[in-house]
Scaffold this active site. Structure first.
Site, PDB file in Angstrom:
ATOM      1  N   ARG A   1       0.808  -1.256  -0.016  1.00 54.54           N
ATOM      2  CA  ARG A   1      -0.092   0.070   0.177  1.00 54.54           C
ATOM      3  C   ARG A   1       0.775   1.149  -0.016  1.00 54.54           C
ATOM      4  NH1 ARG A   1      -4.982   0.453   1.907  1.00 54.54           N
ATOM      5  NH2 ARG A   1      -4.713   2.408   1.130  1.00 54.54           N
TER       6      ARG A   1
ATOM      7  N   TYR B   1      -5.009  -9.921  -1.559  1.00 55.14           N
ATOM      8  CA  TYR B   1      -4.647  -9.359  -0.189  1.00 55.14           C
ATOM      9  C   TYR B   1      -5.369 -10.138   0.542  1.00 55.14           C
ATOM     10  CZ  TYR B   1      -4.497  -6.292   3.684  1.00 55.14           C
ATOM     11  OH  TYR B   1      -4.172  -5.874   4.973  1.00 55.14           O
TER      12      TYR B   1
ATOM     13  N   ASP C   1       7.841  -6.331   2.849  1.00 53.33           N
ATOM     14  CA  ASP C   1       6.781  -7.171   3.489  1.00 53.33           C
ATOM     15  C   ASP C   1       6.178  -8.554   2.708  1.00 53.33           C
ATOM     16  OD1 ASP C   1       5.883  -7.883   5.806  1.00 53.33           O
ATOM     17  OD2 ASP C   1       4.616  -6.356   6.117  1.00 53.33           O
TER      18      ASP C   1
ATOM     19  N   ARG D   1      -4.064  -3.355  16.239  1.00 52.66           N
ATOM     20  CA  ARG D   1      -5.175  -3.629  15.400  1.00 52.66           C
ATOM     21  C   ARG D   1      -5.644  -4.843  15.615  1.00 52.66           C
ATOM     22  NH1 ARG D   1      -3.873  -6.063  11.270  1.00 52.66           N
ATOM     23  NH2 ARG D   1      -1.414  -6.595  11.848  1.00 52.66           N
TER      24      ARG D   1
ATOM     25  N   ARG E   1      -8.669  -5.426   8.136  1.00 49.53           N
ATOM     26  CA  ARG E   1      -9.146  -6.421   7.441  1.00 49.53           C
ATOM     27  C   ARG E   1     -10.774  -6.907   7.678  1.00 49.53           C
ATOM     28  NH1 ARG E   1      -3.399  -9.883   8.693  1.00 49.53           N
ATOM     29  NH2 ARG E   1      -2.438  -7.980   8.178  1.00 49.53           N
TER      30      ARG E   1
ATOM     31  N   LEU F   1       5.719  -2.196  17.321  1.00 50.64           N
ATOM     32  CA  LEU F   1       6.004  -0.950  17.556  1.00 50.64           C
ATOM     33  C   LEU F   1       5.436  -0.202  18.720  1.00 50.64           C
ATOM     34  CD1 LEU F   1       6.328   0.036  13.516  1.00 50.64           C
ATOM     35  CD2 LEU F   1       8.257  -0.696  15.273  1.00 50.64           C
ATOM     36  N   VAL F   2       4.182  -0.675  18.937  1.00 54.91           N
ATOM     37  CA  VAL F   2       3.355   0.070  20.057  1.00 54.91           C
ATOM     38  C   VAL F   2       4.070  -0.206  21.353  1.00 54.91           C
ATOM     39  CG1 VAL F   2       1.347  -0.217  21.700  1.00 54.91           C
ATOM     40  CG2 VAL F   2       1.162  -0.617  18.894  1.00 54.91           C
TER      41      VAL F   2
ATOM     42  N   ASP G   1      41.153 -28.843 -14.221  1.00 56.40           N
ATOM     43  CA  ASP G   1      40.318 -29.877 -13.202  1.00 56.40           C
ATOM     44  C   ASP G   1      39.130 -30.257 -14.044  1.00 56.40           C
ATOM     45  OD1 ASP G   1      39.324 -30.907 -10.786  1.00 56.40           O
ATOM     46  OD2 ASP G   1      37.997 -29.226 -10.888  1.00 56.40           O
TER      47      ASP G   1
END
Ligand code: GDG
Length: 744
Positions: free
Chosen positions: A12, A98, A152, A286, A324, A389-390, A511
């Site tokens: 996105r 998706y 991602d 989320r 979602r 990250l929160v 060789d």
């Protein structure tokens, strides 16, 4: 003039296309961890020497299908407002991709929910289709000097697709979610799993949040594709690829400074009115089953049950951000969360206290910071989370140096935030106990823990994260350039041919396995094809050229496969020699007294490691493990080497590690010495030596700097030049043959 540009590709774009009241299309900025993080990095670029002006482009789907008539307009505003380049796609295709493969296959599998995984051929096809479409769009703008950074799990096939179209461009890939252990990854149909790994390996650098994810990826790569690595580095199709760990940070001061901003202060006041002095626990995620919301609520419920003394004194601020929407599984958790919040509040609320304040919806940035900064505790209990990250944002927002973080040990962030109270999210009792511990933790303890965590977050912030990733890409590019200078290119080849033409006495040391024929799974099958026999025959007809096939193979095989040619041979790395027109003879006296003991030991290991086998020659023995389980064999090879050292301690045998083989042979015998024997016989003014294995390094080393030493494969070597494969060797020999036409 073209500048070095950074092209970011993600599913996105950092905005969504929306229609306003008048029916005009507008772009609305949308924020998430990736967008916020990368924006900080991109801002920092404006002040660095990396780019001039806005030399970056963000490429991705704009969040809606755009009719043909509007595409040009959207392209223009995307570029002017966001430095973005849209990938246009029908909403239906995007949806199948998706909601299909991305979120019903990869997401649950990579988050350790194997029972949720759907294996559908159609959705795999749509995944491929979208990745290919992204590739097409990127090719519209990509230049060879650009750096392409792909983000991602939606775009795991893209690195390879781009590599096929533009082999030299720098490509980085970063996975924001966990990479699962091999036992989970292998649940994917093999064809998909292989394509995904190959897709990722098209990148120069593949980044993960934690060391574990990197190791899991490397293990899958070894198990499914057979690629070994050295500290994460692999040579794939003669390209250096590196898998490495880059824990994503946050823009620390964006949160830390925002705490004292007027907007946040206003939000804090509003919140404090509602909270009216209760101790506060915050939870922000989320809506996703991986975030462990239900177990969190169960843990909180148990805490209330066990600790009546805390009733009426603590409240949980539960923020669940819609995600979602429309996917059944997500709707089902939403219903369960609603029910559980209802149950807990129903059971414990009083007239002036509710145990849970629940918000289902997005919160604006300053409200989010206000939530973090008013809360005494953050309760973050994902069942799996790539990073989270929160948790980092909460730590950064504790400007007054109080506050306690309770964090799941199954979040990537737990590796860096060891001073948090780490819990197992499946253990409700542990969650309940940790809430009590957090609420009652002495302020000094809180401060000590926060100081250490904040320091780490300041040191390794998001700008550092991105810069280190880009630096690694630059490093790989430099390494590639170093190799390129060693590649036997057209100029070097022309020089070699000229020297060859002028020379009076020439010798070619060649060789066999991996040099004249491809490296084969079964050594018995590496017979020479007609084309090679003809080539060697033609070369042997050139008067001024002496050819020596110099191999580790036993003499009977060389005799059987190549014996009709009128050339010289060295077998068993220099034990045996056969000069043109003469019989085989020992070049060096060798003893094989040690063989009996060594053989019985090796036979035991053949039984122990399925797929491994012995090759017994007159004066050496080899234990091959190219067809065995790579991990087991690598471990056993170490153990076996140790034992062999003991077995051969008082003998003149030496142990040589080759490519997927351990060879035991007499000390003092090597290809270098055999080569010197030939060189002492004539005054050669053109020497060419080509080989691919570690054992060939002996003769590269023993030859003079004027000799043309050529290593097959793109690895470090004592040879003067490198070529990619046996095919290049045959081309080169053909060119030499053509150049000598007149001298046959
Ligand atoms: C994936 C991986 C990995 C959330 N709600 C609001 C809001 N946010 C912001 C947070 C944070 C980000 O979104 C969420 O990041 P997380 O890391 O917690 O989780 P995912 O969205 O699942 O992200 C994850 C991440 O990628 C990065 O690699 O850490 O493991 O799953 O920055 O602040 N921001 C605002 N309002 C909200 O309501 N303003």
């Amino acid at each position: 003039m073209n500048h070095k540009r950074l092209i970011i590709a993600s599913n996105r774009l950092p905005f969504t296309v929306e229609e306003d009241d008048k029916g005009d299309l507008k772009l609305k900025a949308s924020a998430g961890g990736l967008v916020t993080g990368l924006s900080a990095y991109l801002d920092s670029l404006q002040h660095s020497s990396f780019t001039e002006g806005n030399e970056y482009v963000w490429l991705g789907w704009p969040g809606a299908s755009i009719s043909d008539e509007h595409k040009e307009h959207i392209k223009q505003i995307a570029e002017s407002q966001f430095n973005a380049y849209p990938v246009f796609m029908e909403e239906e295709t995007m949806d199948a991709f998706y909601h299909g493969f991305c979120n019903k296959t990869i997401w649950p599998l990579f988050h350790y929910f194997p029972t949720y995984v759907v294996y559908e051929k159609e959705s795999w096809e749509s995944y491929k289709e979208v990745n290919e479409h992204f590739c097409e769009t990127i090719m519209e703008i990509l230049r060879p000097d650009d750096i392409l950074w792909i983000h991602d799990y939606h775009l795991m096939l893209l690195p390879r697709l781009i590599r096929q179209r533009m082999p030299e461009v720098s490509i980085g890939f970063f996975l924001h979610i966990p990479f699962p252990s091999y036992e989970l990854f292998r649940l994917l149909p093999k064809k998909w799993a292989v394509e995904i790994l190959q897709g990722l390996l098209g990148a120069d650098v593949i980044g993960f949040h934690t060391h574990d994810y990197t190791q899991y990826f490397l293990r899958s790569t070894l198990r499914l594709l057979g690629y070994e690595n050295n500290m994460g580095k692999m040579f794939i199709d003669h390209r250096l690829v590196k898998a490495d760990t880059f824990p994503m940070g946050i823009d620390f001061y964006r949160f830390n400074n925002a705490v004292s901003s007027t907007e946040t202060q206003m939000e804090r006041e509003k919140l404090q009115k509602i909270l009216s002095g209760f101790k506060t626990i915050v939870s922000v995620d989320r809506l996703d089953y991986s975030k462990g919301l239900l177990n969190r609520l169960e843990g909180y419920k148990l805490f209330l049950e066990n600790n009546p003394q805390w009733h009426g004194k603590v409240t949980l601020l539960l923020v669940v951000v819609p995600s979602r929407i429309g996917v059944d599984r997500y709707q089902a958790i939403k219903t369960k969360i609603d029910q559980m919040v209802g149950n807990i509040n129903g059971a414990y609320s009083t007239l002036n206290w509710v145990p849970i304040n629940y918000k289902y919806g997005q919160v604006p940035f300053h409200q989010l910071v206000a939530l973090y900064s008013v809360s005494d505790v953050a309760l973050i209990t994902p069942l799996r989370d790539g990073m989270n990250l929160v948790s980092k944002e909460y730590v950064a927002s504790r400007k007054d140096m109080t506050g306690v973080l309770i964090l799941s040990e199954l979040a990537g962030a737990s590796k860096e935030l060891g001073e948090a109270i780490l819990i197992n999210p499946n253990d409700r009792e542990e969650i309940a106990a940790s809430i009590k511990e957090a609420l009652e933790m002495p302020v000094e303890d809180q401060q000590n823990r926060l100081e250490r965590m904040q320091q780490r977050l300041k040191n390794y912030d998001v700008v550092k994260w991105a810069s280190e990733f880009i630096q690694e890409l630059d490093y790989i590019k430099d390494e590639r350039r170093k190799f390129q200078t060693k590649i036997l290119d057209k100029r070097a080849t022309a020089k070699m041919l000229d020297e060859f033409e002028k020379a009076k006495h020439c010798i070619f040391f060649l060789d066999y396995d991996g040099t004249l024929v491809p490296f084969s799974g079964d050594p018995k099958k590496a017979t020479p094809p007609r084309e090679l026999l003809d080539l060697l025959h033609d070369l042997s007809k050139i008067n001024k050229v002496d050819i020596v096939i110099i191999s580790g193979r036993e003499r009977s095989i060389l005799q059987q496969w190549l014996g009709d040619l009128n050339i010289n041979f060295v077998a068993e790395h220099g034990v045996w020699i056969k000069e043109k027109g003469k019989d085989w003879r020992l070049l060096r006296h060798a003893s094989s007294e040690w063989k009996k003991d060594v053989l019985s030991l090796l036979k035991h290991y053949v039984d122990k490691v399925p797929g491994s086998f012995l090759e017994e020659k007159e004066y050496s023995v080899s234990w091959h493990f190219r067809k065995a389980d790579p991990e087991q064999a690598a471990d056993v090879a170490r153990e076996l080497t140790d034992l062999l050292l003991q077995y051969t301690a008082n003998t003149d045998a030496q142990i040589i590690q080759g490519r997927k083989v351990i060879e035991i042979r007499n000390a003092g015998i090597d290809k270098g010495k055999a080569a010197l024997y030939f060189l002492s016989k004539k005054n050669y003014d053109f020497v060419l030596a080509i080989g691919d294995d570690r054992t060939d390094e002996d003769f590269f080393r023993s030859l003079s700097a004027q000799a043309w030493t050529v290593k097959v494969g793109m690895t470090h070597s004592n040879a003067r030049s490198n070529v990619m494969s046996y095919k290049d060797v045959r081309n080169l020999l053909n060119m030499l043959k053509d150049r000598a036409r007149g001298e046959v």
